[in-house]
Write a protein that holds these residues in place. Structure first.
Motif, short mmCIF file in Angstrom:
data_model
loop_
_atom_site.label_atom_id
_atom_site.label_comp_id
_atom_site.label_asym_id
_atom_site.label_seq_id
_atom_site.Cartn_x
_atom_site.Cartn_y
_atom_site.Cartn_z
N UNK A 24 0.84 -1.21 0.00
CA UNK A 24 0.00 0.00 0.00
C UNK A 24 0.87 1.25 0.00
N UNK A 25 1.89 1.24 0.83
CA UNK A 25 2.80 2.39 0.88
C UNK A 25 3.52 2.59 -0.45
N UNK A 140 6.39 12.86 7.16
CA UNK A 140 5.34 11.94 7.59
C UNK A 140 3.99 12.61 7.81
N UNK A 141 3.71 13.71 7.10
CA UNK A 141 2.38 14.33 7.21
C UNK A 141 1.31 13.32 6.78
N UNK A 142 0.25 13.24 7.56
CA UNK A 142 -0.76 12.22 7.31
C UNK A 142 -2.16 12.84 7.25
N UNK A 173 9.90 18.20 -1.72
CA UNK A 173 9.41 17.38 -0.61
C UNK A 173 8.23 16.54 -1.06
N UNK A 174 8.18 15.28 -0.63
CA UNK A 174 7.03 14.41 -0.92
C UNK A 174 6.42 13.97 0.41
N UNK A 175 5.09 13.77 0.39
CA UNK A 175 4.35 13.38 1.59
C UNK A 175 3.45 12.20 1.23
N UNK A 176 4.00 10.99 1.25
CA UNK A 176 3.26 9.83 0.77
C UNK A 176 2.22 9.27 1.74
N UNK A 177 2.11 9.84 2.96
CA UNK A 177 1.21 9.28 3.97
C UNK A 177 -0.08 10.08 4.14
N UNK A 178 -0.43 10.95 3.21
CA UNK A 178 -1.59 11.80 3.40
C UNK A 178 -2.91 11.03 3.40
N UNK A 179 -2.91 9.79 2.96
CA UNK A 179 -4.13 8.98 3.01
C UNK A 179 -4.14 8.04 4.23
N UNK A 180 -3.18 8.18 5.12
CA UNK A 180 -3.05 7.29 6.28
C UNK A 180 -3.48 8.04 7.54
N UNK A 181 -4.15 7.35 8.45
CA UNK A 181 -4.56 7.94 9.72
C UNK A 181 -3.43 7.81 10.76
#
Length: 337
Positions: A24-25, A140-142, A173-181
């Motif tokens: 998923x990640x 790690x912005x989520x 910068x990339x923030x790949x966790x924006x769909x994660x709680x």
């Protein structure tokens, strides 16, 4: 705060997330389009969110993942937390650096400690990325961060750019966790047998975000993915308007002998606002007028008033066809009393 034992620094259970979570990640990482094949610099504070990002990046990218921890020098515990992250990275076989620097006096218009710390953090991370040839920085912005950001900016009356929220990528910068709680990221870390660092500032009621986090918590009624979709839609709209403004800049604006002119006739208010901001910046690159001030300036120019934005004099005129033309030039220095 010591990480669990592992033999020879190898990435072995329980230090690896399960394959479905890693897959998923990897799909989310592909969506943010990390450029090139070089290292990905993962920003790791030691908190559960960033440790989850570290574990996922290591499992998905292998040796391409490298890490850095910023010690802002604001808390006595920070040095120990950075050392803890270094030990964890050594166990995972991930290259790690601790970054330190001097907190700037201000960030833009504010002396806010959080804003200044953020400015230092990104400056240090960008410098480290350049040193090691990293293709991007991952933070790690989520999804919960996204919700908090949108609520805070709504409270402040933000415009479209602000309501676009935390962007999935931008400025290296990339923030790949924006769909994660937040809760599921913590679960990943715990499942890997790690007890992460808890930063007390996350619960400090002196900070707006901490107060909001306490009020919202992990409220089940918040559809974080829905908020994230709305933020992405607003970001797309902001990008489209900015693209249009750039195009109109070449069609509607002229710069000659220190004077910039804009032909605003027939343009929607928001495009007039964006073009006025560009005109002011073209005359005085050091200017940084607030969004509300620029919006007020557009209304006053449309009513025929001459105003000053920072060091720029803005004057409404009419052309030979009696169409409005707005002029922007350096204001004369004020006389000292």
């Amino acid at each position: 705060m010591s990480p669990p034992n592992a033999s020879n620094g190898a990435l072995t259970p329980p230090l690896a997330p399960d394959p479905a979570t890693v897959a998923r990640f990897a799909a989310d990482l592909a969506r943010v389009k990390v450029p090139g094949e070089g290292p990905l610099l993962v920003a790791v504070s030691g908190g559960p969110d960033s440790v989850a990002l570290l574990l996922l990046a290591r499992a998905a990218l292998g040796s391409r993942s490298v890490a850095a921890t910023v010690d802002h020098g604001l808390r006595a515990e920070a040095a120990g937390e950075a050392a803890w992250v270094a030990r964890l990275c050594a166990m995972l076989g991930v290259s790690h650096a601790v970054l330190t620097g001097t907190l700037p006096e201000r960030d833009g218009r504010t002396r806010n400690v959080s804003a200044r710390a953020r400015a230092l953090r990104y400056a240090l991370l960008r410098a480290q990325a350049e040193r090691i040839g990293a293709t991007a920085i991952a933070t790690a912005h989520h999804a919960d961060d996204q919700v908090e950001t949108l609520v805070m900016r709504l409270n402040r009356g933000a415009g479209l750019a602000g309501l676009a929220g935390v962007r999935a990528r931008g400025d290296g910068t990339v923030r790949p966790l924006l769909a994660w709680r937040r809760a599921e990221l913590r679960e990943i870390v715990i499942a890997c047998g790690i007890v992460p660092v808890d930063d007390p500032s996350n619960c400090d009621a002196r900070f707006d975000r901490a107060r909001l986090r306490s009020a919202i918590g992990d409220a089940a009624w918040i559809a974080a993915e829905g908020w994230s979709r709305s933020a992405r839609a607003l970001a797309d709209a902001e990008e489209a308007l900015d693209w249009t403004a750039i195009k109109l800049w070449h069609e509607r604006c002229r710069a000659e002998e220190g004077i910039v002119t804009l032909s605003p006739a027939g343009l929607p208010f928001d495009l007039q606002r964006r073009l006025v901001a560009r005109c002011v910046a073209a005359v005085d690159p050091a200017s940084d007028p607030r969004g509300a001030a620029v919006a007020d300036a557009v209304g006053m120019l449309a009513r025929g008033a001459t105003i000053t934005l920072g060091e720029v004099l803005c004057r409404p005129r009419r052309d030979a066809s009696d169409e409005p033309v707005w002029h922007f030039a350096k204001a004369r220095p004020r006389r000292s009393s």
